[in-house]
Design an enzyme around this catalytic site. Sequence first.
Site, PDB file in Angstrom:
ATOM      1  N   ASP A  31      -4.271   6.912  -5.762  1.00  0.00           N
ATOM      2  CA  ASP A  31      -3.764   5.423  -7.192  1.00  0.00           C
ATOM      3  C   ASP A  31      -2.531   6.343  -7.448  1.00  0.00           C
ATOM      4  OD1 ASP A  31      -5.043   3.478  -5.590  1.00  0.00           O
ATOM      5  OD2 ASP A  31      -7.528   4.895  -6.938  1.00  0.00           O
TER       6      ASP A  31
ATOM      7  N   ASP B 168      -2.989  -1.434  -3.525  1.00  0.00           N
ATOM      8  CA  ASP B 168      -4.001  -2.704  -3.887  1.00  0.00           C
ATOM      9  C   ASP B 168      -2.998  -3.537  -4.264  1.00  0.00           C
ATOM     10  OD1 ASP B 168      -6.288  -1.020  -4.061  1.00  0.00           O
ATOM     11  OD2 ASP B 168      -5.353   0.174  -5.591  1.00  0.00           O
TER      12      ASP B 168
END
Length: 216
Positions: A149, A183
């Site tokens: 991430d 995401d």
Amino acid sequence: MSLKKSLFIVILILLIDQLSKIYIKTHFVLGESIEVFNWFKILFIENEGAAWGTKLSDILPISDKAGKLVLTIFRLFAIVGIGYWLWDNIKKNASKTLIIAVSLIFAGALGNILDSVFYGVIFNDSYSQVATMFAAEPYGSIFHGKVVDMLYFPMIDTVWPEWVPMVGGNTFRFFEPVFNIADMAISTGVGILIVFNKKAFGDPSNEAKMNKSDQE
């Protein structure tokens, strides 16, 4: 909407997602960040669990390693189910809105599952060092990779006034989660299904008529 157009969306999202993750992994030390704007930062973290970093071992009496394996296997079954849903919608000539939304969800889910399945055997760890791709000593094993991430939007980063009950003096940060392109694709796809529910699950011919009237 044709299969080719759906595949184009999926492949484009996958390329952007994986290239961004590989770049971050091979150029950043874990925890390193760069401020792009005061409300947007590139912050490298790794997620071993599900959404928001939740681990199965936090819920069930199992080890972190076993929890990670169960989660990855569940994701593999989920991606097969989403893939079939997408193929079935295309086959049945479902609405363009629905196919675009499911294509985004499928691409995002596939992007994160690639991290979970393969990154543990491709990269070495990023603790106090920049990771190497195809490392001689990878940090994990197959099915035990960590999701990369890097997108962080602390649009509000302040402290609650002392007079506020319960939280006075505590840090308040919005938006705090760190996420990735995959995401974003999943969230966008789900958002389309929620906001444009009638358009997505309605008669495709009605959608075509609406688009035509909008153009006129």
